[in-house]
Design a protein around this motif. Structure first.
Motif, PDB file in Angstrom:
ATOM      1  N   GLU A 179       0.889  -1.135  -0.023  1.00 42.86           N
ATOM      2  CA  GLU A 179       0.062   0.131   0.046  1.00 42.86           C
ATOM      3  C   GLU A 179       1.060   1.248   0.050  1.00 42.86           C
ATOM      4  OE1 GLU A 179      -2.691   2.674   3.158  1.00 42.86           O
ATOM      5  OE2 GLU A 179      -2.702   0.251   3.363  1.00 42.86           O
ATOM      6  N   VAL A 180       2.025   1.173   0.995  1.00 40.46           N
ATOM      7  CA  VAL A 180       2.761   2.381   0.863  1.00 40.46           C
ATOM      8  C   VAL A 180       3.595   2.408  -0.145  1.00 40.46           C
ATOM      9  CG1 VAL A 180       4.789   3.474   1.939  1.00 40.46           C
ATOM     10  CG2 VAL A 180       2.867   2.128   3.440  1.00 40.46           C
ATOM     11  N   ALA A 181       3.977   1.240  -0.980  1.00 40.07           N
ATOM     12  CA  ALA A 181       4.536   1.306  -2.354  1.00 40.07           C
ATOM     13  C   ALA A 181       3.705   1.871  -3.497  1.00 40.07           C
ATOM     14  CB  ALA A 181       5.246   0.288  -2.603  1.00 40.07           C
ATOM     15  N   GLY A 182       2.228   1.900  -3.259  1.00 44.19           N
ATOM     16  CA  GLY A 182       1.379   2.251  -4.272  1.00 44.19           C
ATOM     17  C   GLY A 182       1.282   0.940  -5.302  1.00 44.19           C
ATOM     18  N   GLU A 183       1.239  -0.153  -4.754  1.00 46.23           N
ATOM     19  CA  GLU A 183       1.045  -1.476  -5.600  1.00 46.23           C
ATOM     20  C   GLU A 183       0.071  -2.427  -4.946  1.00 46.23           C
ATOM     21  OE1 GLU A 183       2.519  -1.340  -8.379  1.00 46.23           O
ATOM     22  OE2 GLU A 183       4.126  -0.082  -8.076  1.00 46.23           O
ATOM     23  N   GLU A 184      -0.530  -3.089  -6.019  1.00 53.67           N
ATOM     24  CA  GLU A 184      -1.366  -4.003  -5.494  1.00 53.67           C
ATOM     25  C   GLU A 184      -0.718  -5.426  -5.287  1.00 53.67           C
ATOM     26  OE1 GLU A 184      -4.900  -5.519  -4.191  1.00 53.67           O
ATOM     27  OE2 GLU A 184      -4.667  -3.613  -4.758  1.00 53.67           O
ATOM     28  N   PRO A 185      -0.515  -5.934  -4.160  1.00 54.89           N
ATOM     29  CA  PRO A 185       0.289  -7.051  -3.924  1.00 54.89           C
ATOM     30  C   PRO A 185      -0.307  -8.527  -4.247  1.00 54.89           C
ATOM     31  CG  PRO A 185      -1.098  -6.645  -1.625  1.00 54.89           C
ATOM     32  CD  PRO A 185      -1.390  -5.672  -2.804  1.00 54.89           C
ATOM     33  N   ARG A 186       0.636  -9.331  -4.884  1.00 56.46           N
ATOM     34  CA  ARG A 186       0.179 -10.606  -5.274  1.00 56.46           C
ATOM     35  C   ARG A 186       0.996 -11.586  -4.251  1.00 56.46           C
ATOM     36  NH1 ARG A 186       2.149 -11.474 -11.233  1.00 56.46           N
ATOM     37  NH2 ARG A 186       1.022 -13.538 -10.852  1.00 56.46           N
ATOM     38  N   ILE A 187       0.280 -12.098  -3.377  1.00 58.10           N
ATOM     39  CA  ILE A 187       1.049 -13.138  -2.394  1.00 58.10           C
ATOM     40  C   ILE A 187       0.736 -14.268  -2.605  1.00 58.10           C
ATOM     41  CG2 ILE A 187       0.911 -13.185   0.280  1.00 58.10           C
ATOM     42  CD1 ILE A 187       0.104 -10.304   0.593  1.00 58.10           C
TER      43      ILE A 187
END
Length: 337
Positions: A236-244
């Motif tokens: 979120e802080v990096a402005g990305e949607e994570p793929r976990i």
């Protein structure tokens, strides 16, 4: 007070040095002078090797320190060097141990200083336990004025925490590239992240406290997150949607054995810390930096200079292998269904 740090330029110790200086202490640091992090200009630096017992004993005799904080003792031999140098030479000695010394697997997720010690999975933790035992013997037999301090996962602006993939920029790089990152287990085990300036408040608050001598303390945040929440916050802080993707800790350790200790000996289990003991002795201690706010600082540090955005190629390849294994396992599960 006149304070000596053995170490002083590390992830945790640098924040403690700064706070000690801010509080008006006369601070000296003793280390090899090889860290990329330069010491605070307000402190004195003595370059040397802690394994040089002659130099360490000379430093102890000549320094007349009120407080010594050892951040770089990792083995019983290191402890013997400390005892030889500082017995009768210091009013208060603080040994940095580790919260990894607590019983693994834990009998209860809530950890206090009375939780039994024992870690069959990680030599680092076992050596810290041996160090603690030797210091306790010295306290009981010779009244050596030691306090044992156990940090858990503590990070500062130069770290971006992870359980899998290291504490550098690699996982953020993967997020930016749209590549999956790996969370151990189902990602729902509980964990505590502590910012180094918060740890420093508790640690420096112990200096010279007679009721802390002979005691052990852990110092952590009270904010509790799941590991998936940790990775989601970084994204979120990096402005990305994570793929976990999720894999059992045992599988990760089998694919890359160097991760065995840090997972099976530490992060695979839900761990929450009862900080009531440090708060009784240092009433002003309160962790104020949320994990999110800490990550804002960390990412800002990395993004201020592209040269800092180094990728750990070994870790990146391991993560690729783990992601491929996850995809293979999922494909087989779908075929079997």
């Amino acid at each position: 007070m006149k304070v000596l740090f053995l170490g002083g330029t590390g992830n945790i110790s640098s924040a403690c040095v700064k706070l000690a200086l801010d509080k008006g202490h006369d601070v000296t640091i003793f280390n090899r002078g090889t860290s990329e992090l330069k010491p605070d200009a307000r402190c004195k630096q003595i370059t040397g090797d802690r394994n040089d017992r002659v130099a360490l004993e000379k430093l102890a005799r000549n320094g007349k320190f009120d407080v010594v904080a050892d951040f770089i003792a990792f083995t019983p031999d290191d402890v013997e060097a400390d005892l030889a140098a500082f017995s009768g030479q210091v009013g208060h000695f603080l040994f940095i141990s580790s919260a990894t010394v607590y019983q693994k697997p834990p009998a209860n997720y809530l950890i206090s200083e009375t939780t039994p010690l024992g870690n069959p999975f990680w030599e680092y933790a076992r050596l810290k336990i041996q160090c603690e035992e030797r210091f306790r013997q010295a306290y009981k037999k010779d009244r050596f004025p030691v306090t044992i301090v156990r940090p858990s996962y503590t990070f500062g602006p130069r770290w971006i925490p992870a359980a899998v993939g290291g504490h550098g920029y690699t996982n953020v790089y993967r997020l930016r590239q749209g590549k999956p990152i790996v969370s151990h287990g189902d990602g729902q085990s509980l964990w505590v992240m502590t910012f180094n300036t918060d740890f420093a408040q508790g640690f420096v608050g112990l200096f010279g406290q007679l009721r802390a001598i002979g005691e052990a303390f852990h110092i952590t945040s009270d904010e509790v997150l799941t590991w998936d929440q940790i990775y989601q916050t970084i994204a979120e802080v990096a402005g990305e949607e994570p793929r976990i993707v999720h894999l059992p800790s045992e599988v990760i350790a089998a694919v890359h054995p160097p991760y065995a200790g840090t997972l099976l000996g530490d992060k695979a289990y839900s761990t929450v810390f009862d900080n009531s003991k440090i708060k009784r002795v240092v009433p002003e201690f309160k962790a104020k930096v949320s994990f999110r706010d800490g990550i804002v600082q960390s990412l800002a540090w990395y993004e201020a200079d592209s040269k800092r955005q180094k990728i750990d190629e070994t870790a990146n390849k391991v993560l690729d292998r783990l992601v491929a294994l996850h995809q293979e396992m999922m494909s087989k599960a779908q075929i079997n269904n």
